[in-house]
Design an enzyme around this catalytic site. Structure first.
Site, PDB file in Angstrom:
ATOM      1  N   GLU A 157       9.736   0.869  10.610  1.00 28.94           N
ATOM      2  CA  GLU A 157      10.715   1.951  10.388  1.00 28.94           C
ATOM      3  C   GLU A 157       9.965   3.254  10.605  1.00 28.94           C
ATOM      4  O   GLU A 157       9.165   3.655   9.759  1.00 28.94           O
ATOM      5  CB  GLU A 157      11.231   1.892   8.946  1.00 28.94           C
ATOM      6  CG  GLU A 157      12.148   0.741   8.656  1.00 28.94           C
ATOM      7  CD  GLU A 157      13.567   1.001   9.106  1.00 28.94           C
ATOM      8  OE1 GLU A 157      13.966   2.175   9.223  1.00 28.94           O
ATOM      9  OE2 GLU A 157      14.282   0.027   9.362  1.00 28.94           O
ATOM     10  N   LYS A 194       0.855  -1.188   0.000  1.00 28.53           N
ATOM     11  CA  LYS A 194       0.000   0.000   0.000  1.00 28.53           C
ATOM     12  C   LYS A 194       0.890   1.237   0.000  1.00 28.53           C
ATOM     13  O   LYS A 194       1.551   1.547   0.986  1.00 28.53           O
ATOM     14  CB  LYS A 194      -0.908   0.068   1.242  1.00 28.53           C
ATOM     15  CG  LYS A 194      -1.925   1.215   1.090  1.00 28.53           C
ATOM     16  CD  LYS A 194      -2.527   1.635   2.408  1.00 28.53           C
ATOM     17  CE  LYS A 194      -2.029   2.945   2.933  1.00 28.53           C
ATOM     18  NZ  LYS A 194      -2.051   4.094   2.034  1.00 28.53           N
ATOM     19  N   CYS A 245      13.406  10.740   7.033  1.00 36.23           N
ATOM     20  CA  CYS A 245      13.340  10.227   8.406  1.00 36.23           C
ATOM     21  C   CYS A 245      14.638  10.461   9.156  1.00 36.23           C
ATOM     22  O   CYS A 245      14.627  10.701  10.351  1.00 36.23           O
ATOM     23  CB  CYS A 245      12.999   8.744   8.379  1.00 36.23           C
ATOM     24  SG  CYS A 245      14.142   7.796   7.347  1.00 36.23           S
ATOM     25  N   GLU A 274       9.327  15.414  15.900  1.00 35.47           N
ATOM     26  CA  GLU A 274       9.733  15.345  14.498  1.00 35.47           C
ATOM     27  C   GLU A 274       8.927  16.370  13.687  1.00 35.47           C
ATOM     28  O   GLU A 274       7.696  16.355  13.716  1.00 35.47           O
ATOM     29  CB  GLU A 274       9.470  13.945  13.944  1.00 35.47           C
ATOM     30  CG  GLU A 274       9.917  13.793  12.511  1.00 35.47           C
ATOM     31  CD  GLU A 274       9.618  12.413  11.952  1.00 35.47           C
ATOM     32  OE1 GLU A 274       8.503  11.908  12.155  1.00 35.47           O
ATOM     33  OE2 GLU A 274      10.510  11.846  11.294  1.00 35.47           O
TER      34      GLU A 274
HETATM   35  P1  NAD Z   1       2.056   8.090   7.996  1.00 37.48           P
HETATM   36  O1  NAD Z   1       2.307   7.222   9.182  1.00 37.48           O
HETATM   37  O2  NAD Z   1       1.018   9.124   8.084  1.00 37.48           O
HETATM   38  O3  NAD Z   1       1.669   7.207   6.732  1.00 37.48           O
HETATM   39  C1  NAD Z   1       2.502   6.149   6.286  1.00 37.48           C
HETATM   40  C2  NAD Z   1       1.628   5.124   5.596  1.00 37.48           C
HETATM   41  O4  NAD Z   1       0.739   4.578   6.562  1.00 37.48           O
HETATM   42  C3  NAD Z   1       0.770   5.691   4.476  1.00 37.48           C
HETATM   43  O5  NAD Z   1       0.690   4.753   3.427  1.00 37.48           O
HETATM   44  C4  NAD Z   1      -0.579   5.866   5.153  1.00 37.48           C
HETATM   45  O6  NAD Z   1      -1.664   5.799   4.256  1.00 37.48           O
HETATM   46  C5  NAD Z   1      -0.584   4.672   6.097  1.00 37.48           C
HETATM   47  N1  NAD Z   1      -1.480   4.836   7.243  1.00 37.48           N
HETATM   48  C6  NAD Z   1      -1.872   5.980   7.838  1.00 37.48           C
HETATM   49  N2  NAD Z   1      -2.721   5.699   8.862  1.00 37.48           N
HETATM   50  C7  NAD Z   1      -2.850   4.359   8.907  1.00 37.48           C
HETATM   51  C8  NAD Z   1      -3.567   3.463   9.737  1.00 37.48           C
HETATM   52  N3  NAD Z   1      -4.354   3.882  10.719  1.00 37.48           N
HETATM   53  N4  NAD Z   1      -3.448   2.131   9.519  1.00 37.48           N
HETATM   54  C9  NAD Z   1      -2.624   1.668   8.530  1.00 37.48           C
HETATM   55  N5  NAD Z   1      -1.944   2.471   7.700  1.00 37.48           N
HETATM   56  C10 NAD Z   1      -2.043   3.797   7.887  1.00 37.48           C
HETATM   57  O7  NAD Z   1       3.471   8.708   7.604  1.00 37.48           O
HETATM   58  P2  NAD Z   1       3.773   9.714   6.394  1.00 37.48           P
HETATM   59  O8  NAD Z   1       3.262  11.059   6.757  1.00 37.48           O
HETATM   60  O9  NAD Z   1       3.353   9.097   5.106  1.00 37.48           O
HETATM   61  O10 NAD Z   1       5.361   9.713   6.389  1.00 37.48           O
HETATM   62  C11 NAD Z   1       6.125  10.487   7.253  1.00 37.48           C
HETATM   63  C12 NAD Z   1       6.629   9.662   8.403  1.00 37.48           C
HETATM   64  O11 NAD Z   1       7.336   8.525   7.902  1.00 37.48           O
HETATM   65  C13 NAD Z   1       7.619  10.411   9.258  1.00 37.48           C
HETATM   66  O12 NAD Z   1       7.353  10.163  10.603  1.00 37.48           O
HETATM   67  C14 NAD Z   1       8.964   9.795   8.864  1.00 37.48           C
HETATM   68  O13 NAD Z   1       9.958   9.893   9.836  1.00 37.48           O
HETATM   69  C15 NAD Z   1       8.571   8.390   8.600  1.00 37.48           C
HETATM   70  N6  NAD Z   1       9.566   7.735   7.756  1.00 37.48           N
HETATM   71  C16 NAD Z   1      10.404   6.821   8.335  1.00 37.48           C
HETATM   72  C17 NAD Z   1      11.398   6.222   7.571  1.00 37.48           C
HETATM   73  C18 NAD Z   1      12.329   5.209   8.172  1.00 37.48           C
HETATM   74  O14 NAD Z   1      13.032   4.537   7.420  1.00 37.48           O
HETATM   75  N7  NAD Z   1      12.390   5.083   9.477  1.00 37.48           N
HETATM   76  C19 NAD Z   1      11.529   6.542   6.222  1.00 37.48           C
HETATM   77  C20 NAD Z   1      10.661   7.485   5.670  1.00 37.48           C
HETATM   78  C21 NAD Z   1       9.674   8.080   6.447  1.00 37.48           C
END
Ligand code: NAD
Length: 498
Positions: A267, A191, A303, A398
């Site tokens: 992650e 997804k 991240c 963050e």
């Molecule tokens: P997010 O958690 O809002 O969304 C990530 C994914 O999860 C999306 O596909 C979203 O649709 C899905 N999602 C959202 N709510 C959900 C739920 N209730 N159940 C299941 N899936 C759900 O994060 P974002 O805004 O897309 O990305 C930014 C975040 O990602 C930041 O916190 C960043 O640090 C983190 N990130 C971490 C890494 C790493 O390698 N550690 C890499 C890139 C980004």
């Protein structure tokens, strides 16, 4: 791929782009059971990019069933290591062949610059090549036993793996998940983020062209609260690999606990430090661009953004002056102009979130050192705050945008303590010429990825073999390298007794 296109040529390419907008299940694009659609908005223009199927729990169920059938009959899992390797290598080749198109999709949906998107293709193709080559190098272990017993640990596939990814590096994130998942013989339901879905859809199509059998690589588009939750709670998913925010990661732990207890690889977010010791004073000029890169790459939306600068007092003023000057020269540019290096913030929601941190920093008494918040739609320049204390929101949470906070130390233990004073532990950087301090930091810093440098200029050249695992609220489970491949394998103990 081309390296010489002008802005006008990129614009023409963008206008002619064909977007994949439906779920990709069992080897083809299919209609979603939901008739609703959503539109990613190009943050650089404010215009709709395309309309994408909103997806549904039924779509997830259909994708999981297709993945399960493909896993059970072994159409991928049972292929020889050499066959799997050649298919993954072909995917890498196709990523490069269609690089301009894939790069454009990410640019239009989340506002990175075309030059950055093109540079990122090397990572996506690289993950597939690395894991292709790793397939026939993944060994189990033969265990000492008495003469009548042959005891060994086999590494076997986990089954159907769910993968949920964020929007900041759409194609890289999809590749980093899917390449090791497939290399380990699993089937996958991916997804992508609703903010940037189309490169994942195209990747699945290219993987099928490369020889991944139908049903092995499925993509369901849609929202987190519907499609994401359905994946998180699905009883037919054997493992879930997630990259995204800590808040969503914690939800996924609950979904897993409330469903089939699927193992998770998480992650999550970060709030990473860069420590700079005073013995780097002769290198200020050289360090600046790397310090900026680590904090502000992808508009600070990464991240491992090392956005907490922890500087030894004697160096503080000179270094901060140089950084402020350099930041003021960063002009956000047209994302389709190959000369732009700093693009847009991905969404208006993200922009508002960044702005709220800027407001809170001011209210908490931090001092803005760069020019005042030059906002233009989803464009802003990097911002640097001084007089930040460790209790301020800007120092603790963050932000996921181009905002850096400056902290000062006089004693190295204090620097290490400041660096570790966070719930997160994704990455940390240290600039020092003092070997003793470097050693101390390796042991003391609680972070999955450490970069220690004594001279500017050199960049990391470790390829794809390094693995890391977050600390604390940054998640758990190894990603990258051979350890990242093992994450997608199950251990089976076998005793063959004569
Ligand atoms: P997010 O958690 O809002 O969304 C990530 C994914 O999860 C999306 O596909 C979203 O649709 C899905 N999602 C959202 N709510 C959900 C739920 N209730 N159940 C299941 N899936 C759900 O994060 P974002 O805004 O897309 O990305 C930014 C975040 O990602 C930041 O916190 C960043 O640090 C983190 N990130 C971490 C890494 C790493 O390698 N550690 C890499 C890139 C980004």
């Amino acid at each position: 791929m081309t390296d010489t296109m002008t802005k006008a040529e990129w614009q023409t390419r963008a206008e002619r782009l064909v977007f994949r907008t439906q779920p990709f299940i069992d080897g083809s694009f299919v209609s979603s059971s939901s008739e609703e659609t959503f539109a990613p908005i190009n943050p650089a223009t404010g215009r709709e990019v395309c309309r994408i199927a909103v997806g549904s729990a039924e779509d997830v169920d259909r994708a999981v069933k297709a993945a399960r059938v493909s896993f059970q009959d072994g159409r991928w899992r049972k292929k020889s290591p050499l066959t799997k390797k050649s298919v993954l290598l072909r995917i890498a080749d196709l990523i490069e062949k269609h690089g301009d198109e894939l790069a454009l999709l990410d640019v239009l949906e989340m506002g990175k610059t075309i030059s950055n998107a093109k540079a990122e293709l090397g990572f996506s193709a690289g993950f597939f090549r690395y894991y292709a080559e790793a397939i026939d190098k993944l060994n189990g272990d033969v265990i000492p036993a008495d003469i009548s017993t042959l005891a060994f640990n086999l590494l076997v596939s986990r089954g159907v793996v769910g993968a949920i990814i964020p929007w900041n590096f759409p194609l890289i994130m999809a590749s980093l998940k899917v390449a090791p998942i497939l290399a380990a013989g699993n089937s996958v339901v991916l997804k992508p983020s609703e903010i940037a879905s189309t490169s994942s859809l195209r990747l699945a199509e290219l993987a099928t062209e490369a020889g991944v059998p139908n049903g092995v690589f499925n993509v369901v588009t849609g929202l987190g609260k519907t499609v994401g939750e359905a994946i998180g709670r699905h009883h037919g998913i054997d493992m879930l690999s997630f990259t995204g925010s800590t808040q969503t990661g914690r939800r996924l732990m609950a979904y897993s606990g409330e469903s089939n207890g699927k193992p998770l690889l998480l992650e999550l977010g970060g709030k990473s430090p860069q420590i700079i010791t005073a013995d780097m004073r002769s290198n200020i000029k050289g360090m600046v661009s790397q310090i900026m890169h680590e904090a502000f790459w992808n508009q600070g939306q990464w991240c491992v953004a090392r956005s907490r600068l922890i500087v030894e007092a004697p160096l503080r003023d000179a270094l901060v002056d140089a950084l402020v000057k350099a930041a003021a020269e960063v002009v956000p540019g047209d994302t389709l102009d190959p000369s732009s290096t700093f693009g847009a913030i991905a969404t208006t929601t993200q922009m508002e979130r960044i702005q709220s941190y800027v407001t809170s920093a001011r209210e908490d008494g931090a001092r803005l050192l760069t020019p005042d918040f030059p906002v233009n739609g989803c464009f802003m320049s990097p911002m640097i705050f001084g007089e930040v204390t460790r209790d301020m929101r800007i120092a603790r949470e963050e932000i996921f945008g181009p905002v850096m906070s400056i902290h000062t130390f006089t004693d190295f233990d204090e620097a290490l303590d400041l660096a570790n004073d966070t719930q997160y532990g994704l990455a940390a950087s240290l600039w020092t010429k003092d070997l003793r301090r470097a050693h101390q930091a390796i042991t003391a810093l609680d972070a999955g990825k450490l970069t220690i440098r004594s001279t500017p200029g050199a960049t990391e050249q470790s390829g794809f073999a390094l693995a890391s695992e977050g600390w604390g609220a940054s998640g758990f489970g190894a990603e990258g390298g051979m350890a990242g491949l093992r994450s997608y394998c199950r251990l089976k103990a076998v005793e063959l007794v004569s």
